[in-house]
Design an enzyme around this catalytic site. Sequence first.
Site, PDB file in Angstrom:
ATOM      1  N   ASP A 111       3.216  -6.710 -15.060  1.00 35.66           N
ATOM      2  CA  ASP A 111       2.661  -7.583 -14.019  1.00 35.66           C
ATOM      3  C   ASP A 111       2.232  -8.872 -14.706  1.00 35.66           C
ATOM      4  O   ASP A 111       2.436  -9.018 -15.915  1.00 35.66           O
ATOM      5  CB  ASP A 111       1.505  -6.886 -13.296  1.00 35.66           C
ATOM      6  CG  ASP A 111       0.407  -6.404 -14.233  1.00 35.66           C
ATOM      7  OD1 ASP A 111       0.005  -7.185 -15.112  1.00 35.66           O
ATOM      8  OD2 ASP A 111      -0.049  -5.260 -14.086  1.00 35.66           O
ATOM      9  N   LYS A 117       0.342  -8.301 -17.994  1.00 40.08           N
ATOM     10  CA  LYS A 117       0.937  -7.612 -19.145  1.00 40.08           C
ATOM     11  C   LYS A 117       2.437  -7.427 -18.930  1.00 40.08           C
ATOM     12  O   LYS A 117       2.877  -6.968 -17.882  1.00 40.08           O
ATOM     13  CB  LYS A 117       0.258  -6.272 -19.406  1.00 40.08           C
ATOM     14  CG  LYS A 117      -0.025  -5.414 -18.184  1.00 40.08           C
ATOM     15  CD  LYS A 117      -0.758  -4.147 -18.590  1.00 40.08           C
ATOM     16  CE  LYS A 117      -1.130  -3.298 -17.389  1.00 40.08           C
ATOM     17  NZ  LYS A 117      -2.281  -3.836 -16.652  1.00 40.08           N
ATOM     18  N   ASN A 155       1.883 -14.455  -7.037  1.00 41.99           N
ATOM     19  CA  ASN A 155       0.883 -15.517  -6.944  1.00 41.99           C
ATOM     20  C   ASN A 155       1.425 -16.787  -6.297  1.00 41.99           C
ATOM     21  O   ASN A 155       1.315 -17.891  -6.856  1.00 41.99           O
ATOM     22  CB  ASN A 155       0.294 -15.840  -8.320  1.00 41.99           C
ATOM     23  CG  ASN A 155      -0.501 -14.698  -8.889  1.00 41.99           C
ATOM     24  OD1 ASN A 155      -0.061 -14.040  -9.839  1.00 41.99           O
ATOM     25  ND2 ASN A 155      -1.649 -14.424  -8.302  1.00 41.99           N
ATOM     26  N   HIS A 203     -11.652   7.648  -7.495  1.00 41.88           N
ATOM     27  CA  HIS A 203     -11.262   6.591  -8.422  1.00 41.88           C
ATOM     28  C   HIS A 203     -11.333   5.267  -7.671  1.00 41.88           C
ATOM     29  O   HIS A 203     -10.686   5.095  -6.639  1.00 41.88           O
ATOM     30  CB  HIS A 203      -9.845   6.829  -8.954  1.00 41.88           C
ATOM     31  CG  HIS A 203      -9.396   5.757  -9.907  1.00 41.88           C
ATOM     32  ND1 HIS A 203      -9.655   5.804 -11.247  1.00 41.88           N
ATOM     33  CD2 HIS A 203      -8.725   4.599  -9.689  1.00 41.88           C
ATOM     34  CE1 HIS A 203      -9.149   4.721 -11.829  1.00 41.88           C
ATOM     35  NE2 HIS A 203      -8.583   3.975 -10.897  1.00 41.88           N
ATOM     36  N   GLU A 222       7.213  -8.843 -11.332  1.00 46.55           N
ATOM     37  CA  GLU A 222       6.164  -9.865 -11.327  1.00 46.55           C
ATOM     38  C   GLU A 222       6.179 -10.662 -12.630  1.00 46.55           C
ATOM     39  O   GLU A 222       5.210 -10.719 -13.380  1.00 46.55           O
ATOM     40  CB  GLU A 222       4.798  -9.243 -11.065  1.00 46.55           C
ATOM     41  CG  GLU A 222       4.678  -8.645  -9.668  1.00 46.55           C
ATOM     42  CD  GLU A 222       3.291  -8.216  -9.280  1.00 46.55           C
ATOM     43  OE1 GLU A 222       2.974  -8.210  -8.081  1.00 46.55           O
ATOM     44  OE2 GLU A 222       2.498  -7.852 -10.194  1.00 46.55           O
ATOM     45  N   GLU A 250       6.701  -6.746  -2.434  1.00 50.61           N
ATOM     46  CA  GLU A 250       5.513  -5.896  -2.365  1.00 50.61           C
ATOM     47  C   GLU A 250       4.526  -6.484  -1.362  1.00 50.61           C
ATOM     48  O   GLU A 250       4.201  -7.670  -1.431  1.00 50.61           O
ATOM     49  CB  GLU A 250       4.807  -5.798  -3.725  1.00 50.61           C
ATOM     50  CG  GLU A 250       5.589  -5.119  -4.818  1.00 50.61           C
ATOM     51  CD  GLU A 250       4.805  -5.063  -6.128  1.00 50.61           C
ATOM     52  OE1 GLU A 250       3.562  -5.241  -6.103  1.00 50.61           O
ATOM     53  OE2 GLU A 250       5.438  -4.850  -7.174  1.00 50.61           O
TER      54      GLU A 250
END
Length: 661
Positions: free
Chosen positions: A143, A146, A235, A305, A191, A292
């Site tokens: 992404d 990373k 983005n 979580h 990404e 996405e």
Amino acid sequence: MKVVSIFLIMSLLLGVFGCSSAKVDEWWLKKGPLEGELIVAPVEGLSKDFIRGADVSSLLAQEASGVRFYNFDGEEQDMLKTLAEAGFNYIRVRIWNDPFDANGNGYGGGNCTVDTALELGVRAKKYGMKLLVNFHYSDFWADPGKQQVPKAWAGKSLDEKADALYEYTVESLKTLIDGGADVGMVQIGNETTTGFCGENAWPRITQLMASGANAVRDVAKDKKKDIQIAVHFTNPESRDFVQAARVLDVNNVDYDIFASSYYPFWHGTLDNLAGQLRAVAEQFDKKVMVAEVAYAYSWEDFDGHANTIGEGAVFEQPYPLTVQGQARAIADVVAAVASIGEAALGVFYWEPGWIPVPVSASATTPELAWQERSVLWERHGSGWASSFAAEYDPADAGVWYGGSACDNQALFDAYGYPLPSLRVFGYCYTGSTSERRLDEVSNAYISVRLRNPIFLPETVEATYNDGATENVAVQWEADAAKLDEISNSPVGVYRINGTAQGLPVTCFVSMEEENYIENHSFELDDRSMWVLNNIGDTEQLRFQEKATDAHSGKYSLHFWDPSYVEFSVTQTVTGLRPGTYNFTVHIQGGDMVNEEIYIFASVDGDAQVFKTHATVDGWVNWQMPTIEGLYTHTGVIIVGVYVKSNGGWGTMDDFLLNPAN
């Protein structure tokens, strides 16, 4: 099962669109609006071939962990069949090169390999769905934050890596096609806005992308298949997609589709998204799509979580966090993409089935449930990351490993029953109507300085399922004594419950330090009390409206320059009572070289300047440099921040000048 899904009950009462045969009934192509649980406007001119996709990468790990899925009739059924019956025609599956440690323990996130994609692709084909192969070219999540090189390719030269990437792509695609998956599209990277396969320089990135694209073309030719190639960025709110497409064009990357992620809570407006994609389509003759999208239908965390979207998270909320709000979010994205015209290819929903893994009846406390789920997450990779991923991604997965961070964004409830929003792709053709009803009552948020009176709001905003909003009266469960107690409590956030129109609502009262900085968080339009001195002609130095970059509220002081940053910001505070004060600033940033950052203060016109140095180490890693013991006789203190660096970016927010005792 102790709890019966309300969505299951609603579906059984309506008894619509059940489909028990393997052949999918294309109900969404029939005429006329459908009456159901949701209000969805039809999308004009939506092509029958518009891609209505779902990323289902975690499904096998979920099933291995005991997750079961049901259809709208309440019968257990292959989730992929239920998707097809709801109008989906494509699945997307991520592929990692080697998401395992030396002992064969999976990193999690579905432990997705070529074998994962093959099994899911073959299953999906039975229901008429094609496969989008999403190569990350990494051993784990890729992404903008990373893009690590696979372990096996570490240390290779660029040419060697390009050759390895080509061979890996060819071998993987042949395995998928020969195994019976209907591969319709291949994604070269995930990404890739800031990097790709361990590289962050675009000439090197594009060489690797071109190698992957060439591999797809060669396999397609060899297998006589029409396979489209997609590149994937994200983005859109802050990146120039035309510039990205121009870089790909200049460096001869061969592709068909320019894809973007679009999460409404992070990625700006739909008008901007559509404008960016339209510009790429028109200027470079490419198809465009959203690879996405997801939206939460609840605030609740179902597996213990923490979720990326929930209480405490920093995000925009353009729609209610309800099933209706989720459906509207998806339908609006479909409409925005479709508005681009013939170049509009489709939309993929991200992980509609990543719901909590089940626990036994003996797991009667959150702690016991966590223990049971942790075993399954570790064993089957059904959480977003396992502890074994620490060897590959120590800073992120190695610290925050665990379960699903998006279970409240699924299109199935926590028990595997489909939500009404699962049908939204079909409703985009037909439209859907429902009786008007209250959908959500918004919580209230107020900030109060310590030892000041608390005034709770008399009304809160209510949203109806048709999208209309109005203010409604609220009754709070707190008397004057309770409010006085909170006012004199330590700094912190306190909850006061209430009801509005029969729905529960909460007022979050943030008790804050006494602060003598005017417009301390830049939220007010009048910022004349702040003095900006752009010493080094920093390219971007402005008050920015972007909640994800702010410490609180929507605004922060933003700076960015690729080569040189130097500026100061100050405010003169007057009228203080004689006494001792402390000064604090919140600051975050990164990519700085030889930086010098400090906060400073001078008191009562004295030439002496007090300083505290600061550092920055990444996005939302907020630092809080503080100067203590500023004693004023005359009530005048000048405070500020100085930043100097050979390039870099950051924001600062929430300046605080408060009494020391």
